[in-house]
Design an enzyme around this catalytic site. Structure first.
Site, PDB file in Angstrom:
ATOM      1  N   ASP A   7      -5.355   7.454   9.455  1.00 59.95           N
ATOM      2  CA  ASP A   7      -5.251   6.210  10.214  1.00 59.95           C
ATOM      3  C   ASP A   7      -4.037   6.202  11.150  1.00 59.95           C
ATOM      4  OD1 ASP A   7      -3.226   5.991   8.358  1.00 59.95           O
ATOM      5  OD2 ASP A   7      -3.745   3.970   7.704  1.00 59.95           O
TER       6      ASP A   7
ATOM      7  N   HIS B 120      -0.385   5.181   7.730  1.00 60.29           N
ATOM      8  CA  HIS B 120       0.142   5.496   6.408  1.00 60.29           C
ATOM      9  C   HIS B 120       0.560   6.966   6.347  1.00 60.29           C
ATOM     10  CE1 HIS B 120      -2.147   1.834   5.474  1.00 60.29           C
ATOM     11  NE2 HIS B 120      -1.289   1.675   4.480  1.00 60.29           N
TER      12      HIS B 120
ATOM     13  N   SER C  72       0.805  -1.215   0.000  1.00 59.97           N
ATOM     14  CA  SER C  72       0.000   0.000   0.000  1.00 59.97           C
ATOM     15  C   SER C  72       0.838   1.264   0.000  1.00 59.97           C
ATOM     16  CB  SER C  72      -0.933   0.013   1.221  1.00 59.97           C
ATOM     17  OG  SER C  72      -0.175  -0.087   2.417  1.00 59.97           O
TER      18      SER C  72
END
Length: 383
Positions: free
Chosen positions: A245, A248, A84
């Site tokens: 979050d 990230h 990601s």
């Protein structure tokens, strides 16, 4: 050599050796730790927010200002593989992803268009790299960036297996004529929602994996850039570096990480000038030639450290050069009025100071004065 570095070097070499000879029994978490850390793991997962949706798309051509009117110079093809972080989860616009930032930066240095192909996927592990390489190779990439490792740690994948899979992917790409730069596993012990004792274990395991990754990549002919504690001091002091979050990177976080990686991408394509104090075949200030395992262990604890093999190609690569390159600012993501841009949502190209090279070959622009900073930290996360 400090005792901690020697210890990390031994562990990294043991994992890399197991990977080379088909071993898979060296897990990232010992059985005895699982029960102790289970509760902490659940709390950490609960504390980390969930980002909805997929990363924004950023594939396309960057640096149209450097297009060759004669059409003799095709774009440099840059492939992104991994998880990601490589995909750019955590930002809203394609131009804010690390792939887009590095494509724009590479175009500026090379004074040549760069085509970005991103096959990275959220949640990917080292086991997914073979498939991603298959997707990238038909496009004949000149350079590939791999960002992987954090999911291998959090999902307790066998370290030797992960390292073997990464090394095999690098070998496949290199055999196809593609240069490879790997951003190694970040230090997961720096994530705020992760608390002791899980934080200490996460730090140890992620650094061990990063060092073992470095050995495998260097011996396969690639080079690495340590993400290390890029989530550490600078990110801890600046909450805006994180996405919602708290795990990230945000757009600013990705830009900081990309600045640390760009010089290594340029060097892989022979676009980076020889820095002061480093003659051909020699080392400059802050550089050292060390046994591969020692260089790998040292880099795991030094954010932004680059490691590459030294000596003749082929055969066992036993020695490596570890260095910190000077960094400079990336192109402004906002396109000036009337200036050609990359994809509709991509970063703008930066006009070269001296114009486009007449022969269409990549230029060799040194960093501009006042934009470089040595040995500073950057940030990147994973999930």
């Amino acid at each position: 050599m400090p005792g901690a570095t020697r210890s990390r070097a031994r562990v990294a070499r043991r994992i890399a050796t197991a990977a080379a000879y088909g071993g898979g029994g060296l897990g990232l978490l010992g059985v005895g730790l699982v029960g102790v850390l289970l509760t902490e793991s659940k709390l950490a997962v609960r504390a980390v927010g969930i980002l909805d949706g997929d990363p924004p798309k950023a594939d396309g051509v960057y640096g149209e200002a450097f297009a060759d009117p004669a059409g003799d110079a095709p774009p440099i093809t840059l492939a992104f593989l991994g998880d990601s972080t490589a995909a750019g989860l955590g930002v809203l616009r394609g131009r804010e992803t690390p792939g887009a930032l590095l494509a724009a930066g590479l175009a500026s240095v090379a004074e040549r268009r760069v085509r970005l192909l991103n096959v990275a996927k959220s949640g990917a592990r080292s086991s997914d790299l073979a498939r991603q390489a298959e997707l990238a190779l038909p496009h004949r990439p000149d350079l590939a960036v791999i960002m992987v490792g954090a999911n291998d740690v959090t999902r307790h994948s066998p370290a030797a297996q992960c390292v073997r899979q990464l090394g095999e992917a690098v070998e496949v790409l290199q055999a196809a004529g593609c240069q490879v730069v790997v951003a190694t596993c970040p230090d997961l012990g720096t994530i705020k929602p992760v608390r002791p004792p899980l934080r200490w274990v996460a730090r140890r395991l992620s650094r061990q994996l990063a060092a073992a990754q470095t050995i495998a990549v260097v011996e396969a002919g690639g080079r690495t850039v340590s993400l290390g504690s890029l989530l550490g001091p600078e990110f801890a002091a600046r909450p805006e570096m994180f996405a919602s979050d708290r795990y990230h990177p945000s757009a600013q976080g990705y830009a900081t990480a990309a600045m640390a990686m760009l010089p290594s991408l340029c060097a892989a394509l022979d676009l980076w000038p020889v820095e002061d104090g480093a003659g051909e075949g020699g080392t400059g200030e802050g550089e050292a030639v060390l046994p591969v395992a020692v260089a790998a262990a040292a880099a795991a604890g030094q954010s932004g450290a680059e490691v590459e093999a030294v000596g003749p190609d082929g055969g066992a690569r036993r020695w490596a050069l570890i260095r910190h390159r000077l960094r400079f600012g990336l192109p402004d993501p906002g396109a000036p009025a009337g200036q050609p841009d990359g994809p509709a949502d991509g970063p703008a190209a930066v006009e070269p100071a001296g114009g486009q090279p007449a022969d269409g070959r990549p230029g060799r622009r040194p960093p501009e004065a006042g934009t470089a900073s040595a040995n500073s930290h950057a940030g990147a996360g994973d999930a």
